[in-house]
Scaffold this motif. Sequence first.
Motif, mmCIF file in Angstrom:
data_model
loop_
_atom_site.group_PDB
_atom_site.id
_atom_site.type_symbol
_atom_site.label_atom_id
_atom_site.label_comp_id
_atom_site.label_asym_id
_atom_site.label_seq_id
_atom_site.Cartn_x
_atom_site.Cartn_y
_atom_site.Cartn_z
ATOM 1 N N LYS A 12 28.686 28.190 36.814
ATOM 2 C CA LYS A 12 29.043 29.582 37.100
ATOM 3 C C LYS A 12 30.470 29.888 36.624
ATOM 4 N N SER A 20 34.413 36.934 31.047
ATOM 5 C CA SER A 20 35.625 37.772 31.147
ATOM 6 C C SER A 20 36.439 37.712 29.867
ATOM 7 N N THR A 97 46.266 35.343 47.325
ATOM 8 C CA THR A 97 44.817 35.184 47.383
ATOM 9 C C THR A 97 44.400 33.718 47.432
ATOM 10 N N PHE A 100 41.882 32.917 50.096
ATOM 11 C CA PHE A 100 40.445 33.040 49.836
ATOM 12 C C PHE A 100 39.882 31.716 49.329
ATOM 13 N N MET C 105 40.998 40.683 53.474
ATOM 14 C CA MET C 105 42.351 41.230 53.526
ATOM 15 C C MET C 105 42.386 42.488 52.673
ATOM 16 N N LYS C 108 43.906 42.781 48.935
ATOM 17 C CA LYS C 108 43.927 41.501 48.230
ATOM 18 C C LYS C 108 42.501 41.250 47.791
ATOM 19 N N GLN C 109 42.348 40.964 46.533
ATOM 20 C CA GLN C 109 40.970 40.890 46.088
ATOM 21 C C GLN C 109 40.628 39.542 45.506
ATOM 22 N N GLN C 110 39.378 39.155 45.738
ATOM 23 C CA GLN C 110 38.924 37.889 45.194
ATOM 24 C C GLN C 110 37.923 38.087 44.074
ATOM 25 N N ILE C 112 36.316 38.902 40.475
ATOM 26 C CA ILE C 112 36.829 38.661 39.123
ATOM 27 C C ILE C 112 37.066 40.002 38.441
ATOM 28 N N ASP C 114 37.716 41.274 35.458
ATOM 29 C CA ASP C 114 37.141 41.814 34.225
ATOM 30 C C ASP C 114 35.623 41.896 34.238
ATOM 31 N N LEU C 115 35.011 41.435 35.304
ATOM 32 C CA LEU C 115 33.544 41.392 35.312
ATOM 33 C C LEU C 115 32.988 42.306 36.400
ATOM 34 N N GLU C 119 28.664 39.494 39.295
ATOM 35 C CA GLU C 119 28.926 38.139 38.796
ATOM 36 C C GLU C 119 29.689 37.333 39.852
ATOM 37 N N LEU C 123 28.635 33.852 41.824
ATOM 38 C CA LEU C 123 29.543 32.702 41.892
ATOM 39 C C LEU C 123 29.700 32.258 43.351
ATOM 40 N N PRO C 155 32.507 46.707 35.539
ATOM 41 C CA PRO C 155 33.635 45.786 35.732
ATOM 42 C C PRO C 155 34.579 46.239 36.845
ATOM 43 N N ARG C 157 37.671 46.177 37.315
ATOM 44 C CA ARG C 157 38.889 46.919 36.992
ATOM 45 C C ARG C 157 38.646 48.395 36.804
ATOM 46 N N GLU C 168 34.212 43.979 47.762
ATOM 47 C CA GLU C 168 34.893 42.846 48.388
ATOM 48 C C GLU C 168 34.163 42.444 49.660
#
Lengths: 264, 264, 331
Positions: A12, A20, A97, A100, C105, C108-110, C112, C114-115, C119, C123, C155, C157, C168
């Motif tokens: 993955k 990306s 982060t 996380f 939070m 605050k981001q987890q 990805i 650009d995707l 996706e 993951l 995506p 972004r 999130e």
Amino acid sequence: MNLRKYLKVYKKFLYTSLASELEYKTNILIDLITAILSLIGSIFLLSIFFQNNGYIGGWKFEQALIVQGIYTILNGITNTWFNPNLTEIVKHIREGTLDFVLLKPIDSQFFISLKKINPSGFLEIMLGFFLLFFCIKINQINLSLSFLSLSFITISCSICILYSIWFFISTTTIWFVKTWNAIEVLRSFLYIGRFPLNSFSFSLRVFFSIFIPIAFITTIPSEVFLGLSQLWKILLEVIVASVFLITSRKFWLFALKFYSSASS
Amino acid sequence: MIFNLFNRKIFTLLKVQYSNMLEYRVEIALWAISGIIPFFMLNIWTNNNLNESINISDVMLSRYFLCAFFVRQFSVVWVVFSFEEDSLMGKVSPYLIQPLNPFFRYFAQHLAEQITRFPFALIIAFFFFIFNPESIWIPNLGILLLSIVSTFLSFLIQFLIQSIVACLCFWTEKASSIERMLFIPTLFLSGLLAPVVSFPEYVKSWIYLTPFPYLIDFPANLLSGNETNISRGLSMQIIWIFLLFPLFKKIWIEGTKKYTAMGS
Amino acid sequence: MVQNIIDVRNLSKSFDISSKEPGLKGTIKHFFKRQTKSLKVIKDISFEIKEGEIVGFLGANGAGKTTILKMLCGLIYPSEGSILVSGYLPFRRKENFLKNITLIMGQKQQLIWDLPPIESFYLNASIYDLDKFEAKKRIKKLSEMLEIDEELFIPVRKLSLGQRMKSELLAALMHEPNILFLDEPTLGLDINAQRNLRKFLQKYNNETNATICLTSHYMKDITSLCKRVICVHEGAISYDGKLDLLLKKLSPVKEILIVCRSEEDAIKLENSGFTVKNKIKNEITLKIENNSITSSLKTILNNFDIEDLFINEPPIDEVIGKVLIKKDYDI
């Protein structure tokens, strides 16, 4: 069962980071050109060194190309795996982060050092292998089983050492958020790895065997290619590599302990 | 009157950036260390007597590489990376509103860092002389001034080139990879790793028309007292600045037009 | 009988803070001899949380809310005392414990960047050992609850902050945790997005009986979600109990604006023994205790010529704002 999970997760990782990166296609193309130019430049520089009498540090040009080839492969690996992940960990710490990551039911070192991949480094790895094959041909090296296995072992050890150094610096970001400059210093030292260690003066040779183990990273594998390497050197490299790996692991755990007792 | 105002702005910017830079002494020291590649190269050259082929004595060669180190320290530019980061973090819009081209801000930042870096560079030079006491020399005042001017011109050329690349941020998201590509010829052709005199004839025939030898080779030769063509060097530097400046202005205007049209 | 899912006993946390004198001399001194000071940020707190509860942590910036939350999910080692979260010691971060909780939070981001979010979901699914079929099912269910759909394929972004927060949440809830820790989840969201988030959390709590601990600066988050609040003041618990009880305790009086027909009446009213807050011409504002409000109003309506009358509840924000600066509530 556990191994299967990690393989699955790594698949993955590969997929997501390739996807990306493909969002920036021109970037990849430019990086490819950079890799090619960089190899041409290095060979050009090497050829200048050999203008005088055809030897540096007792190595012929064709032999020095082996060092160049191994360096290119290792540099490609650095650009594919180590560098993008370091960028990522700096981001994790700066943006907070990392929490996380720590809360995921998966090993955090695995997650943090393999999450990202930069496909443009692949070409560099391939270029390095081409150069190596070329060197095998011009140096008339016998592709015996023992040669193949020894070179495989030594190059894997080099990768482990290199990984440990990079991961060590990544880990220090937990204390000092800005590690770019340390990375620049490391990169400039690693630059030495392009040349046979014998071409440097004694004091530098000692420095680069002990403090920054470049001797282990590129020289021993190249010596294996030339059939010059003694067994004890290879054994020593295996030991050094395992010490580095274990230390990097221990240091990461220590850093996490610090992180969870000091961060707020 | 306008000129005066301009001066005052730059002066204030410089002051602010200098105190900002003082905060980052450790990083700047590390930066200075990361520039020591020329010394490694010198080690290869002298240890293998490579200078025999180009008729430069050991002492002159070591002075050359020391000066190359100095010139590099005071002409290194990273505006692309600053600008890219700022534009990713959305800082460019507020800069555009201010009645001052944001590149002056970066310009001041670079100058300020050069001032902070000066003592570290001196310390490194001091150690260099301890190890190579025979290479101590004092350039005469005229030459010193001329080489400071030519180092500054070299800095200007690199600043302009990088600013042009930085403006590409308006079109592509990651201009820094273009910079990394341009860095490769700079690294190999500027004289940082080997003096341009040592290059093979087929390179020497065209290289003096490019800006590269004027970035490090020319100022370093000038300062170290090696043979060089002063009038050609200075005039080529100025010509390149006159060629690059309008190009930068054009691309800046086009870029901001595109930026404001996008409204992002 | 409902079980305690979180059990905190005499918990304290101190951080070592190294102090440094300015200047080069200070730096050198600092290098050789570090002067560290231990700063106690959490002071001997105890509380329990039952399964299915929604508890809000209130407190000013730096009061220690986030530290408590991070200790509960195992990111920070406690200095003293014990924490038990669904039977685990959080800081060991055992796999089964981690599969049981989630931390969200705000800002605050987890995901990805650009995707598309989908996706990142897959993951996470592989990290939490979910097979593809199960993952799909859960994504479908949660995206219906969160009312997101095509955003999953754009995506990250390019998403708005509200859409991103929903994604999130989906990523954080895919492994169906029993306990949710939310640290300022509504930070930066607009009013509609905030309301949707609260609605979702309420619904999620109703449907799964998950325990929710949240901190927030938006009082609305607390008042509309939490029946129980824990107020933290300088590292200690200053109140732990029902929210409405706290409100009553904090605002024992109501303000009543009375518009009299004539100014003379107003003057008469002013001097009739009620607590007067202010008086402008024929408009007068009185402060009346909650328990005597009906009888007082009766007296006023009977004795004075009243044109109009407003009862002002003190704004809840203001009331809870007091919590942030107050130290004790003897209840």
